[in-house]
Design an enzyme around this catalytic site. Structure first.
Site, PDB file in Angstrom:
ATOM      1  N   GLY A 175     -10.670  17.705  -7.938  1.00  0.00           N
ATOM      2  CA  GLY A 175     -10.158  17.709  -6.558  1.00  0.00           C
ATOM      3  C   GLY A 175     -11.219  17.173  -5.607  1.00  0.00           C
ATOM      4  N   GLY A 197     -10.587  15.581  -1.915  1.00  0.00           N
ATOM      5  CA  GLY A 197     -10.028  16.359  -0.811  1.00  0.00           C
ATOM      6  C   GLY A 197     -11.026  16.637   0.300  1.00  0.00           C
ATOM      7  CD  GLN A 198     -11.015  20.119   5.473  1.00  0.00           C
ATOM      8  OE1 GLN A 198     -10.180  20.905   5.026  1.00  0.00           O
ATOM      9  NE2 GLN A 198     -11.655  20.330   6.589  1.00  0.00           N
ATOM     10  CG  ASP A 231      -8.351  14.056  -6.321  1.00  0.00           C
ATOM     11  OD1 ASP A 231      -7.113  14.030  -6.372  1.00  0.00           O
ATOM     12  OD2 ASP A 231      -8.975  14.737  -5.484  1.00  0.00           O
ATOM     13  CG  ASP A 264      -2.509  16.579 -13.986  1.00  0.00           C
ATOM     14  OD1 ASP A 264      -2.830  17.616 -13.355  1.00  0.00           O
ATOM     15  OD2 ASP A 264      -1.333  16.295 -14.273  1.00  0.00           O
ATOM     16  CE1 TYR A 308      -4.533  27.869  -0.670  1.00  0.00           C
ATOM     17  CE2 TYR A 308      -4.827  29.257   1.256  1.00  0.00           C
ATOM     18  CZ  TYR A 308      -5.327  28.341   0.355  1.00  0.00           C
ATOM     19  OH  TYR A 308      -6.616  27.887   0.494  1.00  0.00           O
ATOM     20  CE  LYS A 343      -7.031  29.154  -2.926  1.00  0.00           C
ATOM     21  NZ  LYS A 343      -7.839  28.305  -3.809  1.00  0.00           N
TER      22      LYS A 343
HETATM   23  N1  LIG Z   1      -9.974  23.391   3.674  1.00  0.00           N
HETATM   24  C1  LIG Z   1      -9.950  24.667   4.019  1.00  0.00           C
HETATM   25  O1  LIG Z   1     -10.018  25.011   5.207  1.00  0.00           O
HETATM   26  C2  LIG Z   1      -9.898  25.738   2.948  1.00  0.00           C
HETATM   27  C3  LIG Z   1      -9.895  27.091   3.341  1.00  0.00           C
HETATM   28  C4  LIG Z   1      -9.814  28.073   2.376  1.00  0.00           C
HETATM   29  C5  LIG Z   1      -9.812  27.728   1.024  1.00  0.00           C
HETATM   30  N2  LIG Z   1      -9.811  26.411   0.659  1.00  0.00           N
HETATM   31  C6  LIG Z   1      -9.766  26.079  -0.783  1.00  0.00           C
HETATM   32  O2  LIG Z   1     -10.744  25.106  -1.110  1.00  0.00           O
HETATM   33  C7  LIG Z   1     -10.242  24.239  -2.150  1.00  0.00           C
HETATM   34  C8  LIG Z   1     -10.308  22.791  -1.696  1.00  0.00           C
HETATM   35  O3  LIG Z   1      -9.568  22.677  -0.490  1.00  0.00           O
HETATM   36  P1  LIG Z   1      -9.414  21.300   0.309  1.00  0.00           P
HETATM   37  O4  LIG Z   1      -9.161  21.657   1.706  1.00  0.00           O
HETATM   38  O5  LIG Z   1     -10.513  20.362  -0.053  1.00  0.00           O
HETATM   39  O6  LIG Z   1      -8.023  20.776  -0.318  1.00  0.00           O
HETATM   40  P2  LIG Z   1      -7.409  19.292  -0.282  1.00  0.00           P
HETATM   41  O7  LIG Z   1      -5.929  19.447  -0.362  1.00  0.00           O
HETATM   42  O8  LIG Z   1      -7.999  18.503   0.824  1.00  0.00           O
HETATM   43  O9  LIG Z   1      -7.948  18.680  -1.652  1.00  0.00           O
HETATM   44  C9  LIG Z   1      -7.467  19.077  -2.898  1.00  0.00           C
HETATM   45  C10 LIG Z   1      -7.605  17.896  -3.843  1.00  0.00           C
HETATM   46  O10 LIG Z   1      -7.124  18.315  -5.141  1.00  0.00           O
HETATM   47  C11 LIG Z   1      -6.413  17.219  -5.713  1.00  0.00           C
HETATM   48  N3  LIG Z   1      -5.476  17.733  -6.726  1.00  0.00           N
HETATM   49  C12 LIG Z   1      -4.301  18.369  -6.507  1.00  0.00           C
HETATM   50  N4  LIG Z   1      -3.724  18.672  -7.688  1.00  0.00           N
HETATM   51  C13 LIG Z   1      -4.563  18.227  -8.658  1.00  0.00           C
HETATM   52  C14 LIG Z   1      -4.517  18.247 -10.082  1.00  0.00           C
HETATM   53  N5  LIG Z   1      -3.494  18.784 -10.735  1.00  0.00           N
HETATM   54  N6  LIG Z   1      -5.573  17.725 -10.746  1.00  0.00           N
HETATM   55  C15 LIG Z   1      -6.615  17.173 -10.094  1.00  0.00           C
HETATM   56  N7  LIG Z   1      -6.705  17.111  -8.744  1.00  0.00           N
HETATM   57  C16 LIG Z   1      -5.679  17.626  -8.044  1.00  0.00           C
HETATM   58  C17 LIG Z   1      -5.713  16.555  -4.534  1.00  0.00           C
HETATM   59  O11 LIG Z   1      -5.364  15.223  -4.835  1.00  0.00           O
HETATM   60  C18 LIG Z   1      -6.763  16.674  -3.431  1.00  0.00           C
HETATM   61  O12 LIG Z   1      -7.589  15.535  -3.360  1.00  0.00           O
HETATM   62  C19 LIG Z   1      -8.826  24.757  -2.456  1.00  0.00           C
HETATM   63  O13 LIG Z   1      -8.885  25.678  -3.510  1.00  0.00           O
HETATM   64  C20 LIG Z   1      -8.440  25.473  -1.190  1.00  0.00           C
HETATM   65  O14 LIG Z   1      -7.472  26.469  -1.437  1.00  0.00           O
HETATM   66  C21 LIG Z   1      -9.841  25.419   1.607  1.00  0.00           C
END
Ligand SMILES: NC(=O)c1ccc[n+]([C@@H]2O[C@H](COP(=O)([O-])OP(=O)(O)OC[C@H]3O[C@@H](n4cnc5c(N)ncnc54)[C@H](O)[C@@H]3O)[C@@H](O)[C@H]2O)c1
Length: 318
Positions: A12, A15-16, A38, A56, A146, A150
């Site tokens: 992943g 992602g952000q 990713d 994946d 969600y 978690k």
């Molecule tokens: N961003 C926040 O504010 C926040 C807050 C609390 C918890 N989190 C947790 O942090 C983690 C990352 O969050 P984020 O904001 O970067 O999420 P995001 O949605 O920006 O990134 C997630 C990434 O995972 C990839 N992905 C999805 N399914 C996949 C799969 N089956 N195999 C491989 N890659 C896959 C997506 O393409 C994406 O690039 C998550 O577990 C999220 O729950 C984030």
């Protein structure tokens, strides 16, 4: 820092959080030792900074083959379906959030990996949890899929630690605010969009009410917290579910007022949608004293410093 040569796989990574964590870990461990992966194509912000693979995380055998072939020692699992997207497709969110974690925990056990990182969220808390300074241990009755996924995931992490000795570490992130990679569909995303709109149009239509307080954190602090937790000696980690983590709490009205100190004619309107109910189910602030005591966590960014940094760095799309 660990002296053992670590080989890290980030799932992943596009992602952000993944983009910034990948860049930070590459500085510590060397770019060739940190493999970004990713489902999506490589994020342009990672291009040329180190190896990338399509993975994946739902496919356990494919993931396990990569772990063996690349001699991976640590996995950071960031793939997930976030709160707002999850409410639109609950069974898909449950399936992805649980299966990816179970695949990684099983591979960690079978391949004897040294460490696993998996983030939880303040979304584990629900309407019956304390609203202010929500403690580490309290009533936990999440109402979003969600949050349910978690909380179940935290129990699985503790189970794999107790039963199989897997060194899996976790923290409950608040809403993370950043300017590099776009947010992935969470309820706190407004606190990022507001900066883009403030710079672009000087006005923002907010999907939460003006007095909706939520726990938040600047991405610099979030990345540092993640690395500090993962670098801490195992003897310091006393919580094997997931640590509460905090930095600041504010409402849309307060962040708008902070932006107005820099852009005086910035205006905000409030049009709450389905995300208002999600936000209201969560605590307004979090007590993270266990993270502070066990591995010396301390945030550096408050609302004022974060706002200044965001306004200086957000790139406005033409
Ligand atoms: N961003 C926040 O504010 C926040 C807050 C609390 C918890 N989190 C947790 O942090 C983690 C990352 O969050 P984020 O904001 O970067 O999420 P995001 O949605 O920006 O990134 C997630 C990434 O995972 C990839 N992905 C999805 N399914 C996949 C799969 N089956 N195999 C491989 N890659 C896959 C997506 O393409 C994406 O690039 C998550 O577990 C999220 O729950 C984030």
């Amino acid at each position: 820092m660990s002296t053992k040569k670590e080989r890290i796989l980030i799932i992943g990574a596009g992602g952000q959080i993944g983009v910034e964590l990948t860049l930070a870990l590459r500085k510590i461990y060397g770019k060739e030792n940190v493999i970004a992966s990713d489902l999506k194509d490589e994020n342009y912000l990672l291009t040329g900074t180190g190896p990338f693979m399509h993975i994946d995380a739902m496919n356990k055998s494919g993931l396990q083959q990569t772990v063996q072939k690349e001699k991976i020692t640590q996995i950071y699992l960031l793939a997930a379906v976030l709160s707002a997207v999850g409410e639109k497709n609950p069974l898909m969110a449950w399936n992805i959030n649980m299966q990816t974690l179970l695949n990684v925990l099983e591979i960690a056990r079978e391949e004897k990996l040294t460490k696993i990182y998996w983030p939880s969220s303040i979304a584990v808390f629900g309407p019956t949890s304390p609203k202010q300074n929500c403690p580490q241990q309290t009533i936990v009755e999440p109402t979003t899929v969600y949050g349910i996924s978690k909380y179940a995931g935290e129990s699985w992490c503790e189970y794999y630690h107790e039963k199989y000795g897997v060194d899996v570490r976790s923290m409950r992130y608040p809403g993370l605010i950043s300017y590099k990679s776009a947010p992935g569909g969470g309820t706190t995303d407004y606190a990022i969009d507001i900066f883009h709109q403030a710079l672009k149009t000087k006005s923002y239509d907010c999907f939460l009410n003006e007095d909706t307080y939520l726990p938040m954190m600047y991405m610099d602090d979030g990345i540092r917290a993640t690395i500090e937790l993962m670098e801490a000696p195992a003897t310091k980690i006393k919580n094997h579910r997931s640590y509460n983590l905090a930095a600041m709490s504010f409402s849309p009205k307060e962040i708008a007022a902070e932006i107005q100190k820099h852009i005086p004619d910035f205006a905000i309107n409030y049009n709450p949608d389905f995300r208002q109910a999600i936000a209201e189910s969560w605590p307004q602030s979090i007590d993270d004293k266990e993270a502070r005591a066990d591995w010396d966590w301390k945030p550096a960014f408050d609302l004022a410093r974060m706002t200044e940094d965001m306004l200086n760095n957000v790139k406005v799309e033409k």
